[in-house]
Design a protein around this motif. Sequence first.
Motif, short mmCIF file in Angstrom:
data_model
loop_
_atom_site.label_atom_id
_atom_site.label_comp_id
_atom_site.label_asym_id
_atom_site.label_seq_id
_atom_site.Cartn_x
_atom_site.Cartn_y
_atom_site.Cartn_z
N ASP A 90 0.85 -1.20 0.00
CA ASP A 90 0.00 0.00 0.00
C ASP A 90 0.88 1.25 0.00
O ASP A 90 1.80 1.37 0.83
N PRO A 91 0.67 2.20 -0.91
CA PRO A 91 1.51 3.42 -0.95
C PRO A 91 1.41 4.24 0.32
O PRO A 91 2.31 5.02 0.63
N ASP A 92 0.31 4.10 1.08
CA ASP A 92 0.14 4.84 2.34
C ASP A 92 0.49 3.98 3.54
O ASP A 92 0.15 4.34 4.68
N ALA A 93 1.18 2.87 3.32
CA ALA A 93 1.44 1.92 4.41
C ALA A 93 2.25 2.55 5.53
O ALA A 93 1.98 2.33 6.71
N ASP A 94 3.26 3.34 5.18
CA ASP A 94 4.12 3.93 6.21
C ASP A 94 3.33 4.82 7.15
O ASP A 94 3.46 4.73 8.38
N ALA A 95 2.48 5.67 6.59
CA ALA A 95 1.68 6.57 7.41
C ALA A 95 0.69 5.78 8.27
O ALA A 95 0.47 6.10 9.45
N LYS A 96 0.06 4.75 7.70
CA LYS A 96 -0.90 3.95 8.45
C LYS A 96 -0.21 3.14 9.54
O LYS A 96 -0.75 2.96 10.64
N PHE A 97 1.02 2.68 9.26
CA PHE A 97 1.80 1.94 10.26
C PHE A 97 2.12 2.83 11.45
O PHE A 97 1.97 2.45 12.62
N LYS A 98 2.56 4.06 11.16
CA LYS A 98 2.89 5.00 12.24
C LYS A 98 1.65 5.40 13.02
O LYS A 98 1.68 5.52 14.25
N ALA A 99 0.53 5.62 12.32
CA ALA A 99 -0.70 6.01 13.00
C ALA A 99 -1.19 4.90 13.93
O ALA A 99 -1.65 5.17 15.04
#
Length: 307
Positions: free
Chosen positions: A39-48
Amino acid sequence: MVDNTHYEALGVPRDASADDIKRAYRKMARKYHPDVATDPDADAKFKAAGEAYSVLSDPESRAAYDRYGADWDQPRPEPDQQRAGAGSRWGGGFAFDDRDINADSFRDFFGGRFGGGFGGGFDRSAMQRDQHARIEIPLEDAVAGAKRAVTLQMPQLDQTGHVTMEQRTIDLTIPKGVMPGQQLRLRGLGTAGGDLFVEIAFQPHPVYRIEGRDLFVALPVTPWEAALGGKVKMPTPTGKVDLKIPPNARHGQKLRLRGRGLPGAQKGDLYAVLHIVNPPNLSQKARDLYRQLASESSYDPRSNLGA
């Protein structure tokens, strides 16, 4: 206004139980971990998800968040006293023992050994007191060792015996191979020259399960990788490696990487636990190949059931 940001990050309702929150975090962390996510937004979702879990997993910080929303961690002094309660999160993840810190508690604790009373002189050496704190560290810090600048608030006594809360930044050295429950002793950093004991705990990890010094990782493999064998990439705490899958590998089979667990006098091992996973979508050609395999194979995995 009600703030549901952290609950939404984990996909749970506001009345979710502690176990529900833990399960939701592990699910989100596995799904969006940088080593496996596409997922291209994986990093942000992982941190959230990690930030949400750090708040909602602690009963006191969750209660403050439910009441105050995004401003839950802003200072709100209680009348007539300063309090440092269990689970309070100072900068760096410290939590002090559950105790009201004020002049009366010091007097009770030391049995009135304040020669001359609080208004006059007193034996400051009698005021020395050890403090205990707890910090959660990432698994990677225990693998490689680390240095962390940690900000916390601690009770201090002035020359008249009054208690004040002082913010201090401590350079904490996390030794390589430290284990959960181990205490680090910082001499002279407690109250009035006492010692500060820091208990180590590990943050929940989205990839590794820890047993002693051994680490376990659930490693997905395709049916053809399990049947034919070959090399696949797998994560380790120090970087990705090529793992050799033997032909005819079984679901749940454990493959050991010696010495890849937690360091120590006896190094732990890293175990890859194979999970055979079917692709979510099959092309028509792939379906035809599976039908061909089914027609040519006489293997019956249910023969021992008498089916």
